[in-house]
Design a protein around this motif. Structure first.
Motif, short mmCIF file in Angstrom:
data_model
loop_
_atom_site.label_atom_id
_atom_site.label_comp_id
_atom_site.label_asym_id
_atom_site.label_seq_id
_atom_site.Cartn_x
_atom_site.Cartn_y
_atom_site.Cartn_z
N ASP A 20 0.65 -1.29 -0.09
CA ASP A 20 -0.09 -0.10 -0.25
C ASP A 20 0.87 1.30 0.08
O ASP A 20 1.04 1.86 0.79
CB ASP A 20 -1.03 0.03 1.14
N SER A 21 1.53 1.59 -1.07
CA SER A 21 2.25 2.86 -0.99
C SER A 21 1.51 3.92 -1.19
O SER A 21 2.21 4.96 -0.55
CB SER A 21 3.28 2.86 -2.67
N ARG A 22 0.36 4.23 -1.37
CA ARG A 22 -0.35 5.38 -1.15
C ARG A 22 -0.72 5.66 0.33
O ARG A 22 -0.85 6.80 0.81
CB ARG A 22 -1.76 5.16 -2.03
N GLY A 23 -1.08 4.36 1.02
CA GLY A 23 -1.19 4.56 2.35
C GLY A 23 -0.07 5.13 2.98
O GLY A 23 0.04 5.82 3.96
N ALA A 24 1.03 4.49 2.54
CA ALA A 24 2.37 4.90 3.20
C ALA A 24 2.82 6.21 3.00
O ALA A 24 3.38 6.85 3.83
CB ALA A 24 3.29 3.87 2.61
N MET A 25 2.57 6.66 1.80
CA MET A 25 2.88 8.00 1.67
C MET A 25 1.94 9.15 2.36
O MET A 25 2.22 10.17 2.71
CB MET A 25 2.61 8.49 0.20
N ALA A 26 0.73 8.63 2.68
CA ALA A 26 -0.12 9.42 3.32
C ALA A 26 0.23 9.41 4.73
O ALA A 26 0.02 10.45 5.46
CB ALA A 26 -1.61 8.62 3.35
#
Length: 71
Positions: A20-26
């Motif tokens: 979950d790269s989007r969640g990580a960046m969030a």
């Protein structure tokens, strides 16, 4: 402060490990908004950007980290 930053970084890394790269960046966006001068946040953002294939963004994050802490 450092404990809170590290918690967000750990959360981001766990999300990245699950794909979950989007969640990580969030999570790292949250850390950055709270602690804009933390080089570790920038380094981890670079790692997430690289894992996502965003090499230019990863290099920009590394430059930002070095501007904060060149050593």
């Amino acid at each position: 402060m450092a404990e809170q930053t590290q918690g967000l970084i750990r959360e981001a890394l766990a999300l990245l490990q699950r794909g979950d790269s989007r969640g990580a960046m969030a999570a790292l966006d949250e850390a950055l908004s709270q602690f804009p001068g933390d080089a570790d946040v920038r380094l981890n953002r670079a790692m997430v950007q690289r894992a996502s294939g965003n090499l230019r963004a990863a290099l920009a994050e590394l430059d930002a980290a070095l501007a904060i802490d060149p050593y």
